[in-house]
Scaffold this active site. Structure first.
Site, PDB file in Angstrom:
ATOM      1  CE  LYS A 119     -38.142  43.408 -11.072  1.00  0.00           C
ATOM      2  NZ  LYS A 119     -37.804  42.584  -9.245  1.00  0.00           N
ATOM      3  CE1 TYR A 152     -32.972  44.625  -8.328  1.00  0.00           C
ATOM      4  CE2 TYR A 152     -32.298  44.292 -10.886  1.00  0.00           C
ATOM      5  CZ  TYR A 152     -33.348  44.779  -9.431  1.00  0.00           C
ATOM      6  OH  TYR A 152     -34.390  45.003  -9.453  1.00  0.00           O
ATOM      7  CG  HIS A 203     -36.469  48.000 -10.537  1.00  0.00           C
ATOM      8  ND1 HIS A 203     -35.726  47.700  -8.645  1.00  0.00           N
ATOM      9  CD2 HIS A 203     -36.260  49.428 -10.611  1.00  0.00           C
ATOM     10  CE1 HIS A 203     -34.800  48.813  -8.817  1.00  0.00           C
ATOM     11  NE2 HIS A 203     -35.678  49.734  -9.335  1.00  0.00           N
ATOM     12  CD  GLU A 210     -33.291  52.319  -9.204  1.00  0.00           C
ATOM     13  OE1 GLU A 210     -32.751  51.390  -8.165  1.00  0.00           O
ATOM     14  OE2 GLU A 210     -34.450  52.588  -9.626  1.00  0.00           O
TER      15      GLU A 210
HETATM   16  P1  RTP Z   1     -37.037  46.208  -6.474  1.00  0.00           P
HETATM   17  O1  RTP Z   1     -35.554  45.984  -6.172  1.00  0.00           O
HETATM   18  O2  RTP Z   1     -37.072  44.302  -7.929  1.00  0.00           O
HETATM   19  O3  RTP Z   1     -37.880  47.387  -7.100  1.00  0.00           O
HETATM   20  O4  RTP Z   1     -37.751  45.312  -5.835  1.00  0.00           O
HETATM   21  P2  RTP Z   1     -37.326  45.777  -4.173  1.00  0.00           P
HETATM   22  O5  RTP Z   1     -36.986  46.822  -3.667  1.00  0.00           O
HETATM   23  O6  RTP Z   1     -38.658  45.490  -3.317  1.00  0.00           O
HETATM   24  O7  RTP Z   1     -36.378  45.195  -3.263  1.00  0.00           O
HETATM   25  P3  RTP Z   1     -34.920  44.806  -3.182  1.00  0.00           P
HETATM   26  O8  RTP Z   1     -34.996  44.422  -1.757  1.00  0.00           O
HETATM   27  O9  RTP Z   1     -34.647  45.680  -3.746  1.00  0.00           O
HETATM   28  O10 RTP Z   1     -34.689  42.946  -3.702  1.00  0.00           O
HETATM   29  C1  RTP Z   1     -34.503  42.718  -5.066  1.00  0.00           C
HETATM   30  C2  RTP Z   1     -35.277  41.695  -5.981  1.00  0.00           C
HETATM   31  O11 RTP Z   1     -34.300  40.897  -4.999  1.00  0.00           O
HETATM   32  C3  RTP Z   1     -35.395  39.946  -4.876  1.00  0.00           C
HETATM   33  N1  RTP Z   1     -35.109  39.337  -4.031  1.00  0.00           N
HETATM   34  N2  RTP Z   1     -35.025  38.326  -2.995  1.00  0.00           N
HETATM   35  N3  RTP Z   1     -35.004  35.909  -1.053  1.00  0.00           N
HETATM   36  C4  RTP Z   1     -35.374  37.193  -1.235  1.00  0.00           C
HETATM   37  O12 RTP Z   1     -35.162  37.302   0.322  1.00  0.00           O
HETATM   38  C5  RTP Z   1     -35.717  38.522  -2.150  1.00  0.00           C
HETATM   39  N4  RTP Z   1     -35.317  39.692  -1.407  1.00  0.00           N
HETATM   40  C6  RTP Z   1     -35.194  39.961  -2.663  1.00  0.00           C
HETATM   41  C7  RTP Z   1     -36.760  40.055  -5.616  1.00  0.00           C
HETATM   42  O13 RTP Z   1     -36.804  39.602  -6.592  1.00  0.00           O
HETATM   43  C8  RTP Z   1     -36.325  42.007  -5.674  1.00  0.00           C
HETATM   44  O14 RTP Z   1     -37.445  42.174  -5.934  1.00  0.00           O
HETATM   45 MG    MG Z   2     -34.887  47.524  -4.103  1.00  0.00          MG
END
Ligand code: RTP
Ligand code: MG
Length: 141
Positions: free
Chosen positions: A11, A51, A117, A128
């Site tokens: 990122k 996203y 990610h 993706e």
């Molecule tokens: P990614 O998709 O980027 O690999 O991350 P992830 O699976 O670990 O998390 P995901 O639930 O898919 O969320 C995507 C991105 O959104 C941001 N996020 N912020 N403030 C919050 O509660 C929150 N939750 C998620 C994070 O940057 C996350 O990587």
């Molecule tokens: Mg995710």
């Protein structure tokens, strides 16, 4: 165990910190091979599309702003159990909760700027990879 492919994005925060090589080394050490890669500076509509699953979530706007704040380094990684292996190497979404030695524990600053990610399931990996590499070669190595 099956040979899988997964999509990894380094990122904007990690690209700005100049730690692409350090992150790629972790994938290599774990036996994941890079079979396609490129730099992309996502447009707003591309980031929103990528996203889209999160579009109703309160963090969606901040997530999109962050993802378009600078270039990202996108890779297709291949290896045994690649999807889960990549997620394990990444660590928890919130770096404060990420296990020691994971990419997010070592390189991420916050839940928003969290370095990497990774696809979370075989179906999302397929979609993706097609999103970024449709019509391009993904190499056999
Ligand atoms: P990614 O998709 O980027 O690999 O991350 P992830 O699976 O670990 O998390 P995901 O639930 O898919 O969320 C995507 C991105 O959104 C941001 N996020 N912020 N403030 C919050 O509660 C929150 N939750 C998620 C994070 O940057 C996350 O990587
Ligand atoms: Mg995710």
């Amino acid at each position: 165990m099956a040979i899988e492919r997964t999509l990894s994005i380094i990122k904007p925060d990690a690209v700005a910190k100049n730690v692409i090589g350090k992150i790629v080394s972790r994938f290599e050490a774990a036996g994941l091979k890079m079979v396609a890669s490129k730099f992309v500076h996502l447009s707003r509509s591309e980031a929103e599309q990528f996203y889209a699953v999160h579009k109703e979530r309160p963090f969606f706007k901040d997530l999109v702003e962050f993802m378009i704040s600078g270039p990202v380094f996108v890779q297709v990684l291949e290896g045994e159990d690649a999807i889960l292996k990549n997620r394990d190497l990444m660590g928890a979404t919130d770096p404060k909760k990420a296990a020691a030695g994971t990419i997010r524990a070592d390189f991420a600053d916050s839940i928003d700027a969290n370095a990497v990610h990774g696809s979370d399931a075989p179906e999302t990996a397929k979609g993706e990879i097609a999103f970024f590499f449709a019509g391009l070669n993904v190499y056999k190595r």
